[in-house]
Write an enzyme that holds these catalytic residues in place. Structure first.
Site, PDB file in Angstrom:
ATOM      1  N   CYS A   2       0.860  -1.177   0.000  1.00  0.00           N
ATOM      2  CA  CYS A   2       0.000   0.000   0.000  1.00  0.00           C
ATOM      3  C   CYS A   2       0.895   1.225   0.000  1.00  0.00           C
ATOM      4  O   CYS A   2       2.075   1.160   0.334  1.00  0.00           O
ATOM      5  CB  CYS A   2      -0.885   0.060   1.243  1.00  0.00           C
ATOM      6  N   GLY A  28      -0.144   0.094  -5.109  1.00  0.00           N
ATOM      7  CA  GLY A  28      -1.462  -0.519  -4.979  1.00  0.00           C
ATOM      8  C   GLY A  28      -2.417   0.056  -6.006  1.00  0.00           C
ATOM      9  O   GLY A  28      -2.517   1.266  -6.144  1.00  0.00           O
ATOM     10  N   ASN A 102      -0.085   1.157   5.932  1.00  0.00           N
ATOM     11  CA  ASN A 102       0.701   0.311   5.044  1.00  0.00           C
ATOM     12  C   ASN A 102       1.431  -0.713   5.911  1.00  0.00           C
ATOM     13  O   ASN A 102       2.129  -0.335   6.843  1.00  0.00           O
ATOM     14  CB  ASN A 102       1.699   1.177   4.256  1.00  0.00           C
ATOM     15  N   GLY A 103       1.250  -1.997   5.578  1.00  0.00           N
ATOM     16  CA  GLY A 103       1.900  -3.047   6.362  1.00  0.00           C
ATOM     17  C   GLY A 103       0.891  -4.112   6.714  1.00  0.00           C
ATOM     18  O   GLY A 103      -0.260  -4.084   6.257  1.00  0.00           O
ATOM     19  N   TYR A 242      12.546  -4.822  -5.427  1.00  0.00           N
ATOM     20  CA  TYR A 242      11.460  -4.816  -6.397  1.00  0.00           C
ATOM     21  C   TYR A 242      10.438  -3.713  -6.194  1.00  0.00           C
ATOM     22  O   TYR A 242       9.982  -3.083  -7.143  1.00  0.00           O
ATOM     23  CB  TYR A 242      10.737  -6.178  -6.359  1.00  0.00           C
TER      24      TYR A 242
END
Ligand code: SF4
Length: 461
Positions: A2, A28, A102-103, A242
């Protein structure tokens, strides 16, 4: 996976948030949302789809106020459904509050079970909602203390932004899994998942948030404190391999520079006797550049990516071979025909896409197709917010190197070693999370806790 952003003290907060989400779209594409605060009330606009699909000029004009938080989502815990679209915004006994996260919180399922047994009613299947329930129950008057109380009970990964009237709050978990940076836009404060946001909106990078840090922005400025006990650091190494944009600086290091070094190290460990180095675009491009630079072998963009493919497409009834990959990647025959090539990719997960890409290159006339991967074999799922598949779907967890090469159909296959990846990144193994390559979890999960990962596992099926 996210992306989050928070803006405090800007007259066009919603527009700045909207532009920031554009810069974070790679984190996202499932849903996007913005919440602003005006006259003591929160206004929320959010929906399924990419930023451009969810927000129009009219929608943005409906978002008044000089502070905002925003979120783009790729689901990890909690299904892909409109109820899980963030930021969440609600009213509790201290007033309105909005939250974007986020996470992945590894104990969210067990905390939720306890809360539900006590009568709590959840409106989403997201792990993030547990933070709001715990904060609402905290027996402290101030909302920042309540958030601290809630976060103390959660384990796993969180970089988050929260907003209440007059204040913006940002937090990063004690191990620092996910990035979060602070910037300045004129007199306004900005926090964002990646620094590429600051480049787009013209903000100045101030600093990364420290792990375990809480930052509160209000009319008095920026206030920082570290309420959580310091544990080992575990920033996600996959962000550099990545996930993050190459034009971002993440965890204090330029992403593109790490990726080039990964490519150089890959050549040192896994050379290939070939005529040309070809990246699998886009994330293979920088390691391929490093591989070519170190080896002296010419670099060619032998695969061209179509950036305009939407989320859905209609396949022709008469089947075209490898249509799904071909619509995104097209081999340049003039560059590949008759040549021995080495494809450079950032990772191999299931192996199915790599297999199709190798086939495409052979169909384009490549004499030999070798594959080199700029990280070690992925052998475990991620419990901290990256959407890697379950272990049984990961090719390297279930096949030997030779079996994987055979499945992919490459003439040879080589991965970067764990030591080589860390060396190229300038990190020690105890300074980062490498769990998807080692299965050594930086957050110790007792067996019972694994049982409680029901939400997480369900979301992946
Ligand atoms: Fe990143 Fe892998 Fe750790 Fe997940 S398990 S946080 S993807 S390094």
């Amino acid at each position: 996976m996210c992306g989050i952003v928070g803006i405090f003290g800007h007259p066009e907060a919603s527009t700045v948030a909207y532009l920031s989400l554009y810069a974070l779209q790679h984190r996202g594409q499932e849903s996007a949302g913005i919440v602003t605060c005006a006259a003591g009330e929160l206004v929320r606009r959010a929906g399924m789809g990419q930023v451009a699909e969810v927000f129009s000029k009219d929608v943005l004009e409906d978002l008044p106020g000089n502070s905002a938080i925003g979120h783009v989502r790729y689901s990890t815990a909690g299904e892909s459904a409109s109820c899980n679209v963030q930021p969440f915004a609600l009213r509790h006994h201290r007033g309105p509050i909005a939250l974007a996260h986020n996470g992945n919180l590894v104990n969210a399922a067990s905390v939720r079970t306890e809360l539900e047994a006590e009568g709590a009613i959840f409106q989403t299947t997201s792990d993030t909602e547990t933070i709001l329930h715990l904060a609402a129950r905290a027996r402290v008057p101030d909302v920042v203390d309540a958030l601290v109380d809630a976060l103390r009970q959660m384990r796993g990964a969180y970089s988050l932004v929260a907003m209440v009237p007059g204040r913006l709050i940002a937090a990063r978990d004690p191990l620092g899994f996910r990035p979060l940076s602070i910037g300045r836009l004129g007199a306004a404060w900005v926090v964002a998942s990646e620094t590429c946001v600051f480049d787009l909106i013209g903000a100045t990078f101030v600093r990364d948030m420290e792990r375990g840090e809480i930052v509160v922005m209000d009319v008095g400025g920026l206030h920082s404190f570290k309420p959580f006990e310091s544990e080992r650091a575990a920033p996600c190494q996959f962000e550099h391999v990545y996930f993050a944009r190459p034009d971002s600086t993440v965890f204090g290091v330029s992403v593109q520079s790490v990726r080039k070094k990964l490519g150089e190290q890959l050549w040192a460990e896994q050379p290939a006797d070939v005529d040309v180095v070809v990246p699998v675009p886009d994330s293979g491009s920088f390691p391929a550049y490093g591989f070519a630079r170190a080896s002296g072998i010419p670099f060619e963009m032998g695969l061209v990516r179509n950036h305009y493919v939407g989320r859905t497409f209609i396949e022709p009834s008469q089947q075209i071979r490898n249509f799904g990959v071909r619509i995104k990647l097209n081999p340049v025959k003039e560059l590949l025909a008759g040549r021995r090539i080495v494809l450079i990719d950032d990772s191999v997960v299931r192996g199915t896409t790599s297999r199709k890409i190798v086939q495409l290159c052979r169909e384009a006339g490549a004499a030999e197709v070798h594959l080199r991967v700029s990280c070690p074999p992925t052998i475990g799922p991620c419990y901290y917010g990256i959407d890697t598949p379950l272990r049984e779907e990961l090719i390297a967890a279930n096949r030997t190197l030779e079996e994987t090469r055979e499945f992919i159909g490459a003439d040879s296959l080589g991965y970067l070693s764990l030591e080589g990846m860390l060396q190229a990144s300038g990190k020690r193994i105890d300074e980062v999370c490498t769990a998807c390559w080692t299965n050594e979890q930086p957050v110790a999960l007792p067996p019972a806790e694994y049982q409680q990962l029901g939400l997480f596992e369900k979301a992946k099926r």
